[in-house]
Write a protein that holds these residues in place. Structure first.
Motif, mmCIF file in Angstrom:
data_model
loop_
_atom_site.group_PDB
_atom_site.id
_atom_site.type_symbol
_atom_site.label_atom_id
_atom_site.label_comp_id
_atom_site.label_asym_id
_atom_site.label_seq_id
_atom_site.Cartn_x
_atom_site.Cartn_y
_atom_site.Cartn_z
ATOM 1 N N GLY B 94 -51.283 46.395 88.462
ATOM 2 C CA GLY B 94 -50.443 45.535 89.284
ATOM 3 C C GLY B 94 -51.219 44.361 89.855
ATOM 4 O O GLY B 94 -50.729 43.228 89.920
ATOM 5 N N CYS B 95 -52.447 44.625 90.246
ATOM 6 C CA CYS B 95 -53.314 43.591 90.791
ATOM 7 C C CYS B 95 -53.588 42.541 89.720
ATOM 8 O O CYS B 95 -53.492 41.333 89.952
ATOM 9 N N MET B 113 -43.442 38.017 85.481
ATOM 10 C CA MET B 113 -42.614 38.632 86.513
ATOM 11 C C MET B 113 -41.278 39.124 85.940
ATOM 12 O O MET B 113 -40.736 40.111 86.419
ATOM 13 N N ARG B 114 -40.755 38.451 84.907
ATOM 14 C CA ARG B 114 -39.531 38.967 84.281
ATOM 15 C C ARG B 114 -39.830 40.284 83.584
ATOM 16 O O ARG B 114 -39.056 41.227 83.638
ATOM 17 N N ALA B 115 -41.009 40.362 82.965
ATOM 18 C CA ALA B 115 -41.392 41.620 82.332
ATOM 19 C C ALA B 115 -41.470 42.728 83.382
ATOM 20 O O ALA B 115 -41.020 43.859 83.156
ATOM 21 N N MET B 116 -42.009 42.380 84.550
ATOM 22 C CA MET B 116 -42.085 43.363 85.626
ATOM 23 C C MET B 116 -40.678 43.760 86.084
ATOM 24 O O MET B 116 -40.426 44.913 86.419
ATOM 25 N N GLY B 153 -44.160 47.149 91.095
ATOM 26 C CA GLY B 153 -44.100 47.057 92.555
ATOM 27 C C GLY B 153 -45.375 46.453 93.120
ATOM 28 O O GLY B 153 -45.345 45.533 93.928
ATOM 29 N N VAL B 154 -46.509 46.980 92.666
ATOM 30 C CA VAL B 154 -47.785 46.477 93.149
ATOM 31 C C VAL B 154 -47.927 44.998 92.790
ATOM 32 O O VAL B 154 -48.368 44.183 93.605
ATOM 33 N N MET C 1 -39.894 56.796 97.847
ATOM 34 C CA MET C 1 -39.345 55.484 98.215
ATOM 35 C C MET C 1 -40.290 54.380 97.775
ATOM 36 O O MET C 1 -40.490 53.389 98.456
ATOM 37 N N SER C 2 -40.931 54.594 96.671
ATOM 38 C CA SER C 2 -42.021 53.690 96.345
ATOM 39 C C SER C 2 -41.562 52.342 95.860
ATOM 40 O O SER C 2 -42.343 51.429 95.747
ATOM 41 N N SER C 3 -40.288 52.191 95.579
ATOM 42 C CA SER C 3 -39.861 50.899 95.055
ATOM 43 C C SER C 3 -39.450 49.936 96.151
ATOM 44 O O SER C 3 -38.954 48.860 95.885
#
Lengths: 589, 279, 326
Positions: B94-95, B113-116, B153-154, C1-3
């Motif tokens: 994620g970083c 970001m779309r891929a994410m 998320g990260v 709730m990680s999202s």
């Protein structure tokens, strides 16, 4: 005393204390003001002027408490009122105009709601009154306008709404906290004019808090100068600004640049005291040229001085005897004739698909300073970023040392054209020591190791008058002025030919600005060339050899600074000059 | 200001963090040394099913007649390393994505970001189940999948944290002077986001425990007959009304682990917030 | 709730109708990509899907039959197109387990799952606002500290732990007042069995309230510390008016994106919670489909869950962009 009874506003002994430490942010503030009169409160950052402004409404920010004093408005001491009555007195007796209406107006409520609430009359009755008020402050007073939310207004309009909101309930005193700081000079001039006429027509006293001596000189009848949480001088407008009796007031005046003539700016040495320091004696003593031993022991009282103002200084008689000589810097720098080092021809640039610069051309001779002047939205920041290759959407020809530089510039050009940023708080990596920040370019351009770089780093810091021992500190330990000097030092270690300075002094206090301007001026004498981007005509006058005026992305006037600012030919430059305020000059003594 | 260790140190001095550390140490002790202390083999049937606690079975037996204490002592290690691996992988990936997107901007940013976004539209449990159903279950695969599920998320958090740093004057200076992108990212941008990175790592560790325990509970994590806290809850759920201990004992440990980790992560977050706020 | 994380996608140059349309089109595009990914994973992973489904003991003939039945012998693009058009027209094949059409299997289960999620959401939103605002208003009181502590515990707990504790408390010998298994017979509407709904709804509501309530608390504290509230005080407005007219609307607006995220997470929390209580919804269907390698059911369930999840995520994005442009 009979005189006190006639005064509408009497403030005495106001003290605000930090809860945790018990130190005073402002201490024993007092002054008096009559109907329709404007008091200017001047101070640099940390002087406690905003804390005082809030205390005048009986309010202290969380973490601080008003621990003493009286604020008598229209015969009522606000600080002695119980909570409920104080609340009713706010708005009706005393009202407040915030520094930044963009955050102080509620984003989710319509103007109609925000203007009519708290008036104590039904909304339907209040609306006609509010509409008249809007007209009075120069805004449309129609229903469509009243339905808007604050974000749909320009900065100037927001400030007018905030002023209308403050006077809606007919207060006897209005406190304005830096109300024009975020505005362009022309907008500022109109707001100031409005404040004056409102006070006159409504017979309302006003307290105008500002860091800008020229603004205060323009708007105020009386001036109070604050330093380190205390009043150091107070008196009538002209007496304080022309015949000032306190060393701090004098030093401040010597640091202010003028748009009408070039003079040497004298910075104040040292650093302003923080609110959390315990002190003894005179607050200004550590930075004062007149200080003697007694000054650091005995706290002086505010007493009438020889110059007609009240002064808090043990040595005011001696100070009054020394002349406030203004040293005019020789404006006889030879201008023109130098070979061209940097030039721009036919530059067009856009931002997000919208064109912001139109056919901009100018050239910079070696060893000179060229000022790019413009208000917000003039495209001056985009232009400065184009110059250092930080902007993508641009076309036109940039020439450095006789050779055109393309979109991707070589290392040599990058090294020789250095950029200094407006915001001193962001220009250094906060996680790196000052010394290591300066070593980065030395490593990058000259391949020096950290150890080899050390002497060059110290040399550069000395050049910008930063003690070498600060090399091991982080930026957070430095003041704004010191950070800006370090940023200049980082440019200097690259051994540049041209410095592009983007509003480098706009975030600094005047006394600090003076030292940065003088530093840049000395770099010019060393042979460096400079592009100085700013909105401040006074700073332009004190540093620039030639001036280019930008308006909405176009060059409207350019030429030698003295003639552009002295005899502007373009209407836009003329209006800028007309709106630029000046501190009245000390003619003789 | 000076380094992140001082922030960590300051965070650990709060009472909240101390309580968290105590809880984590207790659980940590069970996880690391439990294996050497168990009275029986964790996966063999040694008594009657769902027997009450007595001298020989301190916590009773489970639904198949295995010793609950032994399974408890043995059941934390796999969960722990899986959680660490998953969180570490998720934060690392994620970083990488978040910083690259923030730094490069434009099309690279949009594509990444779309891929994410696509990955993010699979709730992480569903994401893991989808792959496990196709590839079969394995502890390594499950932790890698949880890590990948954490990545979007990260990356969003770190991209958000990195954007102001990338736009800051010191990074602009580095770019204007042509410093190599890798150097700018590692030496200028990354140090600027260490605080959110620390907070994120802490929270992801806690969440990884929750996710992996949940997967085991559903039967898709650690395969029976191996011992695992989440699995134990699932196996013994039907016996809950007869013998609560086989369910409540592993739940207590999961609870302590989650609470401890969360107390520490939150006090770090709070200390970081205060320090940043002062700047 | 990680999202539940902060969202970053700022509209350039303010919010407009065309921005919204672009964002929605992008959303549709992302959903298409989701379906591609889902399709690729379930149907085109290396290795023989038919073999995975049938297990090691199947004969080559059986495998070949299944390959044909699944259309695995055709090209990937054709397979995907066939699958996608099927999904859009409600033709999602039939279960490999019992031959029933997938639509008939997941239809009632969708209803059950969404009923569970929606009832929880309807409870979560108002309760979270009240609890959050009250806690912020009583800042640093014993109540506030307790709420912060408990809510921080809940953000770290897996849903099954919460569910299991509720079962242990309410459905076993301790209190024994509620059913611990929520077996709703096929054909019944879930709300015909309120007692069976109590525990699953409580689990989801507890987790949602603890998370969202805390965010509401934080944004209410922010609003009370804002300059516009200071300005309202300096205007001499009453405490009640400042609270309800100036602070509250802004605080609630600031928590809206989070509310939408909570909705998204509730939808997925449904998966585990359903399994805990053996509630016959999409979640239990996914788990059993994975166990039995029932590919068509698995695809359909995941597609529905992912779409619902993404829609709420998208809503959160749009709401927070709107909030920022204010």
């Amino acid at each position: 005393m009979i005189e006190e009874v006639t005064q509408e506003v009497q403030v005495s002994g106001v003290t605000v204390t930090i809860d945790g430490t018990g130190h005073d942010i402002v201490q024993d503030i007092g002054f008096a003001l009559g109907r329709g009169e404007v008091m200017g409160v001047v101070g640099e950052s940390g002087s406690g002027k905003s804390t005082l402004a809030l205390a005048l409404l009986g309010f202290a920010r969380p973490g601080a408490t008003i621990t003493g004093g009286r604020v008598v408005v229209d015969g009522v001491d606000l600080l002695a009122l119980p909570e409920g009555r104080l609340r009713r007195a706010r708005g009706r007796k005393v009202a407040y105009v915030p520094q930044d209406p963009a955050t102080a107006l509620n984003p989710s409520l319509s103007l109609a709601t925000q203007l009519t609430e708290g008036l104590g009359v039904p909304r339907r009755e209040a609306l006609p009154r509010v509409k008249q008020l809007l007209v009075d402050v120069g805004l449309p007073g129609d229903d469509a306008f009243l339905k808007r939310r604050p974000r749909q207004l320009s900065g100037g309009q927001q400030q007018r709404v905030a002023i209308a909101m403050a006077i809606a309930a007919g207060p006897r005193l209005i406190v304005l906290d830096e109300p024009t700081t975020g505005l362009d000079v022309s907008t500022q001039a109109r707001v100031l004019e409005m404040v004056r006429s409102l006070c006159r027509s409504r017979d309302m006293a006003a307290i105008y808090v500002s860091h800008d001596l020229a603004v205060v000189a323009d708007v105020a009848d009386y001036v109070t100068v604050m330093y380190g949480g205390e009043v150091v001088e107070s008196g009538s407008d002209r007496d304080v600004l022309v015949r000032s009796g306190h060393p701090y007031t004098r030093a401040l005046l010597a640091a202010v640049p003028s748009a009408t003539h070039r003079h040497q700016l004298v910075p104040i040495r040292g650093r302003a005291p923080g609110a959390d320091e315990a002190r003894q004696g005179c607050v200004f003593a550590p930075r004062c040229d007149h200080a003697v031993d007694a000054c650091s022991v005995t706290r002086p009282l505010l007493t009438p001085g020889p110059s007609g103002t009240s002064v808090r200084c043990l040595r005011m008689d001696e100070v009054a005897r020394t002349s406030r000589a203004v040293s005019r810097a020789p404006s006889a720098r030879v201008v023109g004739g130098g070979e061209e080092v940097f030039s721009v021809a036919g530059l067009n640039a856009g931002y997000g698909g919208r064109q912001v610069l139109f056919d901009v051309s100018f050239s910079l001779p070696r060893g000179e300073c060229l000022a790019l002047v413009g208000e917000s939205g003039s495209g001056k920041t985009t232009l400065s970023r184009c110059l250092v290759g930080l902007h993508e959407e641009q076309e036109g020809v940039l020439t450095f040392s006789g050779a055109a530089i393309g979109r991707t510039r070589g290392k040599e050009v990058q090294r020789q054209v250095q950029y200094i940023f407006q915001n001193p708080y962001g220009s250094l990596n906060p996680r790196r020591t000052v010394g290591r920040s300066l070593a980065v370019p030395l490593q990058h351009y000259f391949g020096l190791t950290a150890r080899q770089a050390e002497s060059r780093v110290h040399e550069a810091l000395e050049r910008v008058e930063i003690p070498a021992r600060l090399a091991s500190r982080h930026p957070a330990d430095l003041s704004g002025g010191q950070r800006q000097r370090v940023a200049i030092a980082r440019a200097l270690v690259c051994d540049p030919a041209v410095l592009v300075c983007d509003e480098v002094t706009s975030a600094l206090d005047v006394s600090v600005q003076a030292s940065v301007v003088e530093l840049l001026r000395s770099l010019l004498s060393d042979g460096l060339s400079m592009v100085f981007v700013t909105h401040n005509l006074a700073v332009v006058r004190s540093i620039a050899d030639t001036t280019v005026v930008l308006n909405q992305g176009r060059v409207v006037e350019s030429g030698v600074t003295d003639s552009v600012l002295g005899n502007p030919t373009h209407p836009y430059t003329q209006s800028l000059m007309a709106a630029t305020l000046e501190v009245p000059e000390a003619t003789g003594r | 200001m000076n380094g992140n260790l001082s922030v960590l140190g300051r965070a650990m001095r709060t009472g909240q963090a101390r309580l968290g550390l105590v809880l984590l140490s207790v659980v940590g002790f069970v996880v690391l040394f439990g294996h050497f202390l168990m009275p029986y083999a964790p996966d063999t049937i040694v008594g009657q099913p769902l027997a009450d606690p007595d001298g020989s079975f301190l916590l009773g037996t489970d639904i198949l007649g295995r010793d609950v204490l032994s399974r408890l002592l043995d059941g934390g290690l796999t969960l722990s390393w899986m959680a660490v691996l998953a969180a570490g992988l998720g934060v690392f990936l994620g970083c990488l994505v978040g910083l690259t997107a923030a730094y490069r901007g434009g099309a690279v940013d949009a594509v990444l970001m779309r891929a994410m976004d696509v990955l993010l539209s699979f709730p992480e449990i569903i994401f893991v189940l989808l792959f496990v159903s196709m590839l079969g279950r394995s502890t390594l695969l499950t932790s890698v999948l949880v890590g990948i599920a954490f990545m979007p998320g990260v990356s969003r958090v770190l991209r958000g944290a990195a954007l102001p740093v990338v736009a800051s004057e010191y990074v602009l200076w580095a770019r204007a002077n042509g410093l190599p992108p890798r150097q700018v990212l590692l030496r200028e941008v990354l140090p600027g986001v260490t605080s959110p990175l620390m907070v994120e790592t802490g929270m992801r560790l806690v969440w990884a425990v929750a996710a992996i325990a949940s997967l085991s509970y559903l039967g898709f994590g650690i395969a029976p007959p191996a011992a695992d806290w989440g699995l134990m809850v699932g196996e013994n759920q039907d016996g809950l009304s007869v013998a609560p201990l086989p369910v409540l004992a592993p739940i207590t440990l999961i609870l302590m682990m989650a609470l401890g980790g969360n107390l520490v992560a939150e006090s770090v977050a709070r200390t970081v917030g205060r320090t940043e706020g002062k700047r | 709730m990680s999202s539940l994380m902060t969202r970053v996608s700022v509209p350039r140059g303010g919010l407009s109708f065309s921005w919204l349309v672009r964002r929605l089109l992008l959303g549709v595009f992302v959903l298409l990509l989701v379906s591609v990914l889902l399709f690729l994973v379930t149907q085109a992973l290396p290795g023989d899907v038919a073999r995975i489904i049938l297990g090691k003991d199947a004969t080559a003939e059986q495998v070949a039959d299944l390959r044909q039945q699944l259309g695995l012998d055709r090209s990937l693009v054709v397979q995907y197109w066939h699958w996608l058009t099927g999904v859009l027209t409600g033709e999602m094949g039939s279960s490999l387990q019992n031959g029933e059409p997938v639509v008939d299997i997941i239809g009632p289960r969708m209803l059950d799952s969404f009923a569970l999620g929606l009832i929880s959401l309807v409870l979560i939103l108002p309760i979270a606002v009240v609890v959050g605002v009250f806690s912020a208003h009583q800042r640093d009181s014993a109540w506030d500290k307790a709420f912060v502590a408990v809510s921080s515990l809940f953000t770290a707990l897996p849903a099954f732990v919460v569910g299991m504790l509720l079962i242990a408390l309410f459905a076993t010998s301790v209190l024994g007042v509620l059913p611990g298994v929520s077996n709703i017979p096929p054909g019944d509407m879930p709300w015909w069995h309120p007692a069976e709904l109590v525990l699953p709804v409580t689990t989801l509501t507890l987790m949602g309230v603890m998370y969202l309530g805390r965010l509401v608390r934080a944004s209410f504290i922010d609003a009370m510390n804002s300059e516009y509230v200071q300005m309202a005080t300096l205007k001499g407005l009453s405490g009640r008016r400042i609270l309800f007219r100036h602070a509250l609307p802004n605080a609630v607006a600031a928590s809206l994106p989070a509310a939408s995220l909570v909705a998204a997470v509730t939808i997925t929390g449904v998966v585990v919670v359903e399994y805990v209580y053996s509630y016959p919804g999409l979640g239990t269907a996914v788990v059993s489909a994975v166990n039995s390698h029932d590919l068509p059911v698995l695809q359909a369930c995941i597609l529905v869950l992912a779409t619902a999840y993404y829609v709420f995520n998208l809503l959160a994005d749009i709401l927070s962009a709107m909030g920022r442009s204010r």
